[in-house]
Enzyme design. Structure first.
Site, PDB file in Angstrom:
ATOM      1  CB  ILE A   1      25.451  56.840  35.120  1.00 53.76           C
ATOM      2  CG1 ILE A   1      26.867  56.975  34.619  1.00 53.76           C
ATOM      3  CG2 ILE A   1      24.925  58.156  35.669  1.00 53.76           C
ATOM      4  CD1 ILE A   1      26.995  57.868  33.394  1.00 53.76           C
TER       5      ILE A   1
ATOM      6  CG  HIS B   1      13.527  56.948  34.150  1.00 54.16           C
ATOM      7  ND1 HIS B   1      13.283  58.200  33.629  1.00 54.16           N
ATOM      8  CD2 HIS B   1      14.030  57.150  35.387  1.00 54.16           C
ATOM      9  CE1 HIS B   1      13.644  59.121  34.509  1.00 54.16           C
ATOM     10  NE2 HIS B   1      14.091  58.515  35.586  1.00 54.16           N
TER      11      HIS B   1
HETATM   12  P1  AMP Z   1      15.168  60.705  37.632  1.00 59.33           P
HETATM   13  O1  AMP Z   1      14.867  61.385  36.323  1.00 59.33           O
HETATM   14  O2  AMP Z   1      15.339  61.676  38.772  1.00 59.33           O
HETATM   15  O3  AMP Z   1      14.188  59.631  37.977  1.00 59.33           O
HETATM   16  O4  AMP Z   1      16.570  59.985  37.544  1.00 59.33           O
HETATM   17  C1  AMP Z   1      17.357  59.899  36.391  1.00 59.33           C
HETATM   18  C2  AMP Z   1      18.428  58.872  36.642  1.00 59.33           C
HETATM   19  O5  AMP Z   1      19.153  58.691  35.444  1.00 59.33           O
HETATM   20  C3  AMP Z   1      19.443  59.243  37.737  1.00 59.33           C
HETATM   21  O6  AMP Z   1      19.425  58.224  38.736  1.00 59.33           O
HETATM   22  C4  AMP Z   1      20.774  59.294  36.987  1.00 59.33           C
HETATM   23  O7  AMP Z   1      21.855  58.815  37.757  1.00 59.33           O
HETATM   24  C5  AMP Z   1      20.494  58.407  35.782  1.00 59.33           C
HETATM   25  N1  AMP Z   1      21.301  58.672  34.597  1.00 59.33           N
HETATM   26  C6  AMP Z   1      21.524  59.865  34.006  1.00 59.33           C
HETATM   27  N2  AMP Z   1      22.302  59.724  32.913  1.00 59.33           N
HETATM   28  C7  AMP Z   1      22.559  58.392  32.798  1.00 59.33           C
HETATM   29  C8  AMP Z   1      23.305  57.607  31.884  1.00 59.33           C
HETATM   30  N3  AMP Z   1      23.955  58.133  30.842  1.00 59.33           N
HETATM   31  N4  AMP Z   1      23.357  56.266  32.075  1.00 59.33           N
HETATM   32  C9  AMP Z   1      22.719  55.717  33.127  1.00 59.33           C
HETATM   33  N5  AMP Z   1      22.004  56.402  34.025  1.00 59.33           N
HETATM   34  C10 AMP Z   1      21.921  57.731  33.883  1.00 59.33           C
END
Ligand code: AMP
Length: 128
Positions: A35, A105
């Site tokens: 996002i 992820h």
């Molecule tokens: P991290 O947990 O730091 O590896 O990163 C989590 C990632 O999830 C970040 O890059 C956010 O921008 C992304 N993110 C959070 N919510 C959403 C969502 N609803 N859809 C897509 N990406 C998301």
């Protein structure tokens, strides 16, 4: 590491309660655009299972899930056309790793030259 929270944002995306810009799905994995993209291509690949982090996934996922998940990561990068130019994959684990969403992820970054991030990492014993 704390227990898996079934209401984390990626769990809700997996259940279809929240939307995502899907790029790929199979029995092991779902891939969708981040996002808040940090590169021209920034896609997340998540396993279809309750894994908090890469440590949890590595320790507890059955072999077929591990194989299926990592094949999906490779396939997504290939199908996005990133393989020849190259791409980066990242998994943030826990607070020091900067993990924000506690459903394991993989980030796939592509479409531009990446800096060699590890060169700018603090040297042992020095402050960042
Ligand atoms: P991290 O947990 O730091 O590896 O990163 C989590 C990632 O999830 C970040 O890059 C956010 O921008 C992304 N993110 C959070 N919510 C959403 C969502 N609803 N859809 C897509 N990406 C998301």
């Amino acid at each position: 590491m704390s227990a898996y929270d079934r209401n984390n944002v990626f769990a809700r995306i997996l259940r279809g309660e929240l939307p995502c810009k899907k790029v790929y799905e199979d029995e092991f994995a779902l891939a969708f655009h981040d996002i808040n993209p940090l590169a021209p291509v920034h896609v997340l690949v998540i396993p279809k299972g309750e894994y908090v982090s890469q440590a949890d996934f590595g320790a507890t996922a059955p072999p077929e899930m591990m194989t299926g998940f990592w094949r999906a990561v490779s396939k997504v990068a290939r199908d996005l056309g990133l393989e020849s130019e190259g791409y980066r994959i990242v998994a943030n684990h826990g607070p020091n790793g900067g993990q924000l969403v506690f459903h394991f992820h993989i980030h796939i970054f592509g479409g531009r030259q990446m800096s060699h991030g590890m060169r700018s990492m603090p040297k042992p014993g020095r402050e960042e």
